[in-house]
Design a protein around this motif. Structure first.
Motif: not given
Lengths: 181, 138
Positions: B1-6, B10-13, B15-21
């Motif tokens: 469960m915990k690993i899934k959340k992490i 990371i995935l969200i981060l 995607i946001v990173g790519v979008f900002v770049a």
């Protein structure tokens, strides 16, 4: 910087006394093109000042680095701030001799131009083949040459090494008109 | 469960990173007619500043949005781009305003001798002070 102004003033003062011997353009075009694996980058400058003095076959060119316009704002920012450092070195200049200028007439022919090119505060001697023709009173000059960024100590960080070519193709097009003011 | 959340985090981060770049890479150019003027002046004053001390004038004007008022001494179109020369008291120097594509369409409404206000980006001083991407204010 001062010396460029002095050169220009000399040209101008001399112009008044002799008339049709100086040719000038204030809106010459210089374009550069960088071909690299990831992207091709091109920029245009339409405000180049170029003067030909037909009495001693000399040519002087002044270029404002900030006048280079890029497609992407970020490229323009990087170009000015990181690569050519245009706050520190706002101009590029060329001053040289037209080696076989006397032969110029209506038919386009190649004229060798030999002189000192200064970019990014570094001066190098170069010889360029330019196409020149004199049509009516105007002197048309165009051509292209390659500059190596390392020669002018323009450093490209390793991260963008695949985005920017080490050798840049520069093309120019000037339409000089007789100057009399 | 915990690993899934992490992993989701990371995935969200990522995607946001790519979008900002991507946004930064495609950052638009300054739109001269939409941004505020940094310095409003006259053609005479600007040229005077550059002839007096180019280095100081460079730090004052370069890349700034300049609104300049002056009398038109020459109007021309080179390669489909309008160029307006503003007269100054100096015999050789002037202020050369290279118009944007939109402003060039309105160039036929202008006449030499007329007083005009233009807004553009200053790129420096050769024989003349040069403004690029200029818009006609009035």
């Amino acid at each position: 910087m001062k010396s460029i102004i002095t050169i220009l003033c000399c040209f101008l003062c001399a112009t008044m006394s002799t008339g049709q011997e100086r040719y000038l353009t204030k809106n010459g075009t210089i374009n550069f093109f960088s071909k690299a694996p990831i992207e091709n980058i091109t920029a245009d400058n339409n405000q180049v000042l170029s003067i030909i003095d037909a009495t001693n076959n000399q040519m002087a060119i002044s270029i404002l680095m900030k006048s280079f316009l890029f497609k992407k704002a970020l490229m323009q920012e990087h170009f000015n701030e990181n690569y050519v450092e245009s706050d520190k070195y706002p101009k590029a200049t060329f001053k040289g001799d037209l080696l076989n200028f006397d032969a110029v007439n209506e038919t386009v022919r190649v004229v060798k131009v030999k002189g000192i090119l200064t970019i990014h505060g570094i001066s190098k001697e170069i010889t360029i083949d330019a196409n020149m023709a004199k049509i009516k009173e105007a002197i048309l000059v165009d051509g292209e040459f390659i500059i190596n960024l390392a020669d002018f100590e323009i450093e490209i960080p390793a991260v963008v090494a695949n985005n920017i070519a080490k050798n840049i193709r520069v093309s120019f097009n000037f339409n000089h008109e007789p100057y009399n003011k | 469960m915990k690993i899934k959340k992490i992993i989701i985090g990371i995935l969200i981060l990522g995607i946001v990173g790519v979008f900002v770049a991507y946004k930064m890479y495609n950052k638009p150019h300054v739109k001269v007619d939409e941004v505020a003027t940094d310095i409003a002046s006259t053609a005479n004053k600007i040229l005077e500043d550059f002839t007096a001390d180019e280095t100081i004038a460079n730090s004052k004007y370069l890349e700034k949005i300049i609104e300049v008022k002056g009398e038109i001494s020459e109007i021309k179109i080179v390669k489909e781009k309008g160029i307006i020369t503003l007269k100054t008291n100096d015999d050789f120097g002037s202020v050369l305003c290279h118009l944007s594509a939109e402003a060039t369409k309105e160039i036929s409404t202008l006449q030499t001798g007329q007083t005009i206000t233009l807004k553009g980006i200053c790129t420096g001083y050769l024989m003349d002070v040069i403004l690029v991407k200029s818009e006609i204010i009035n």
